[in-house]
Design a protein around this motif. Structure first.
Motif, PDB file in Angstrom:
ATOM      1  N   SER A  49      -2.497  -4.174 -12.425  1.00  0.00           N
ATOM      2  CA  SER A  49      -2.682  -4.849 -11.131  1.00  0.00           C
ATOM      3  C   SER A  49      -2.790  -3.904  -9.933  1.00  0.00           C
ATOM      4  O   SER A  49      -3.129  -4.352  -8.846  1.00  0.00           O
ATOM      5  CB  SER A  49      -1.570  -5.874 -10.855  1.00  0.00           C
ATOM      6  N   ALA A  50      -2.477  -2.627 -10.088  1.00  0.00           N
ATOM      7  CA  ALA A  50      -2.587  -1.699  -8.964  1.00  0.00           C
ATOM      8  C   ALA A  50      -4.031  -1.219  -8.854  1.00  0.00           C
ATOM      9  O   ALA A  50      -4.681  -0.925  -9.854  1.00  0.00           O
ATOM     10  CB  ALA A  50      -1.646  -0.521  -9.136  1.00  0.00           C
ATOM     11  N   LEU A  51      -4.506  -1.140  -7.626  1.00  0.00           N
ATOM     12  CA  LEU A  51      -5.866  -0.683  -7.363  1.00  0.00           C
ATOM     13  C   LEU A  51      -5.812   0.673  -6.670  1.00  0.00           C
ATOM     14  O   LEU A  51      -5.040   0.863  -5.734  1.00  0.00           O
ATOM     15  CB  LEU A  51      -6.597  -1.683  -6.478  1.00  0.00           C
ATOM     16  N   LEU A  52      -6.628   1.591  -7.132  1.00  0.00           N
ATOM     17  CA  LEU A  52      -6.699   2.916  -6.533  1.00  0.00           C
ATOM     18  C   LEU A  52      -7.667   2.860  -5.358  1.00  0.00           C
ATOM     19  O   LEU A  52      -8.851   2.578  -5.537  1.00  0.00           O
ATOM     20  CB  LEU A  52      -7.176   3.931  -7.579  1.00  0.00           C
ATOM     21  N   ASP A  53      -7.148   3.127  -4.163  1.00  0.00           N
ATOM     22  CA  ASP A  53      -7.994   3.138  -2.972  1.00  0.00           C
ATOM     23  C   ASP A  53      -8.576   4.520  -2.711  1.00  0.00           C
ATOM     24  O   ASP A  53      -9.684   4.632  -2.200  1.00  0.00           O
ATOM     25  CB  ASP A  53      -7.214   2.674  -1.741  1.00  0.00           C
ATOM     26  N   GLU A  66       6.134  -3.469 -12.044  1.00  0.00           N
ATOM     27  CA  GLU A  66       4.861  -2.907 -11.585  1.00  0.00           C
ATOM     28  C   GLU A  66       5.056  -2.040 -10.344  1.00  0.00           C
ATOM     29  O   GLU A  66       4.473  -0.958 -10.243  1.00  0.00           O
ATOM     30  CB  GLU A  66       3.862  -4.017 -11.275  1.00  0.00           C
ATOM     31  N   LEU A  67       5.888  -2.506  -9.415  1.00  0.00           N
ATOM     32  CA  LEU A  67       6.118  -1.748  -8.191  1.00  0.00           C
ATOM     33  C   LEU A  67       6.816  -0.427  -8.496  1.00  0.00           C
ATOM     34  O   LEU A  67       6.419   0.627  -7.988  1.00  0.00           O
ATOM     35  CB  LEU A  67       6.926  -2.571  -7.195  1.00  0.00           C
ATOM     36  N   VAL A 111       0.873  -1.175   0.000  1.00  0.00           N
ATOM     37  CA  VAL A 111       0.000   0.000   0.000  1.00  0.00           C
ATOM     38  C   VAL A 111       0.908   1.222   0.000  1.00  0.00           C
ATOM     39  O   VAL A 111       1.796   1.349   0.848  1.00  0.00           O
ATOM     40  CB  VAL A 111      -0.928   0.016   1.229  1.00  0.00           C
ATOM     41  N   ALA A 112       0.678   2.101  -0.978  1.00  0.00           N
ATOM     42  CA  ALA A 112       1.498   3.309  -1.094  1.00  0.00           C
ATOM     43  C   ALA A 112       0.597   4.528  -1.117  1.00  0.00           C
ATOM     44  O   ALA A 112      -0.295   4.635  -1.956  1.00  0.00           O
ATOM     45  CB  ALA A 112       2.347   3.263  -2.355  1.00  0.00           C
ATOM     46  N   ARG A 113       0.840   5.430  -0.184  1.00  0.00           N
ATOM     47  CA  ARG A 113       0.189   6.745  -0.221  1.00  0.00           C
ATOM     48  C   ARG A 113       1.239   7.713  -0.737  1.00  0.00           C
ATOM     49  O   ARG A 113       2.372   7.735  -0.249  1.00  0.00           O
ATOM     50  CB  ARG A 113      -0.293   7.158   1.151  1.00  0.00           C
ATOM     51  N   MET A 114       0.853   8.489  -1.733  1.00  0.00           N
ATOM     52  CA  MET A 114       1.806   9.414  -2.343  1.00  0.00           C
ATOM     53  C   MET A 114       1.158  10.770  -2.562  1.00  0.00           C
ATOM     54  O   MET A 114      -0.050  10.864  -2.772  1.00  0.00           O
ATOM     55  CB  MET A 114       2.280   8.870  -3.685  1.00  0.00           C
ATOM     56  N   VAL A 115       1.989  11.794  -2.517  1.00  0.00           N
ATOM     57  CA  VAL A 115       1.579  13.137  -2.880  1.00  0.00           C
ATOM     58  C   VAL A 115       2.376  13.500  -4.122  1.00  0.00           C
ATOM     59  O   VAL A 115       3.607  13.447  -4.117  1.00  0.00           O
ATOM     60  CB  VAL A 115       1.846  14.141  -1.738  1.00  0.00           C
ATOM     61  N   ASP A 120      -3.210  13.661  -3.700  1.00  0.00           N
ATOM     62  CA  ASP A 120      -2.985  12.806  -2.538  1.00  0.00           C
ATOM     63  C   ASP A 120      -3.676  11.488  -2.868  1.00  0.00           C
ATOM     64  O   ASP A 120      -4.898  11.431  -2.954  1.00  0.00           O
ATOM     65  CB  ASP A 120      -3.583  13.458  -1.295  1.00  0.00           C
ATOM     66  N   LEU A 121      -2.880  10.442  -3.125  1.00  0.00           N
ATOM     67  CA  LEU A 121      -3.465   9.194  -3.592  1.00  0.00           C
ATOM     68  C   LEU A 121      -2.922   7.996  -2.848  1.00  0.00           C
ATOM     69  O   LEU A 121      -1.813   8.026  -2.326  1.00  0.00           O
ATOM     70  CB  LEU A 121      -3.244   9.022  -5.097  1.00  0.00           C
ATOM     71  N   THR A 122      -3.750   6.967  -2.796  1.00  0.00           N
ATOM     72  CA  THR A 122      -3.353   5.706  -2.187  1.00  0.00           C
ATOM     73  C   THR A 122      -3.617   4.594  -3.192  1.00  0.00           C
ATOM     74  O   THR A 122      -4.728   4.463  -3.713  1.00  0.00           O
ATOM     75  CB  THR A 122      -4.133   5.444  -0.888  1.00  0.00           C
ATOM     76  N   LEU A 123      -2.566   3.817  -3.460  1.00  0.00           N
ATOM     77  CA  LEU A 123      -2.638   2.687  -4.377  1.00  0.00           C
ATOM     78  C   LEU A 123      -2.277   1.409  -3.626  1.00  0.00           C
ATOM     79  O   LEU A 123      -1.494   1.447  -2.673  1.00  0.00           O
ATOM     80  CB  LEU A 123      -1.662   2.864  -5.541  1.00  0.00           C
TER      81      LEU A 123
END
Length: 162
Positions: free
Chosen positions: A79-83, A151-152, A58-62, A139-142
């Motif tokens: 394969s990444a899901l946007l939370d 992918e990472l 889980v990555a939160r990024m700005v 401000d996003l979380t994937l």
């Protein structure tokens, strides 16, 4: 700004490979062993259809003032899901309008916040951007499970074209 949590087990080679890649890239992360944290194990199960699939990252990024190719790189990672995605904007900013249009055109769910109408959002944007109210600031979380190295790297926005 990037906050990364890796849900792992001690015996999983994919978990070890993911942490080694993050170490090599110099990306700090929190390692949560789901065998030692029952609540974390339940989160991983909920995210992965009842399975304790690891690693789950889980990555939160700005991200500030991204180009459309940067948006595509991060938000359209296989394969990444946007939370969650909050886009901090102003009404007069052409980059804000372009970013919102790209998100709409690509069907990316998001919340838009006008920092001129929301003082708390303006404070956060200033904090993230060393005193500047730069927009758009995303401000996003994937979340991704069992990612390949490519992918990472892509999801974390590393090596993005400028």
């Amino acid at each position: 700004h990037r906050w990364v949590t890796v849900y792992t087990t001690h015996w999983c080679y994919l978990s070890r490979r993911t942490k080694a890649l993050l170490d090599t890239l110099g990306i700090p992360y929190e390692d949560v062993n789901i065998e030692q944290d029952p609540e974390a194990a339940q989160r991983v199960e909920a995210w992965n259809g009842g399975f304790r699939s690891v690693p789950t990252v889980v990555a939160r990024m700005v991200i500030t003032e991204p180009t459309t190719s940067e948006l595509a790189t991060v938000l359209q990672t296989p394969s990444a899901l946007l939370d969650a995605l909050c886009v901090n904007v102003t009404q007069w900013c052409a980059l804000s309008r372009r970013t919102l249009a790209w998100l709409r055109e690509n069907g990316v769910p998001h919340v838009s916040v006008d920092i001129e109408q929301d003082p708390e959002a303006a404070r956060r944007v200033s904090e993230w951007n060393r005193g500047y109210q730069s927009v758009p600031t995303l401000d996003l979380t994937l979340r991704i499970t069992e990612p390949t190295s490519d992918e990472l790297v892509r999801m974390l926005g590393l090596g993005m074209p400028r």
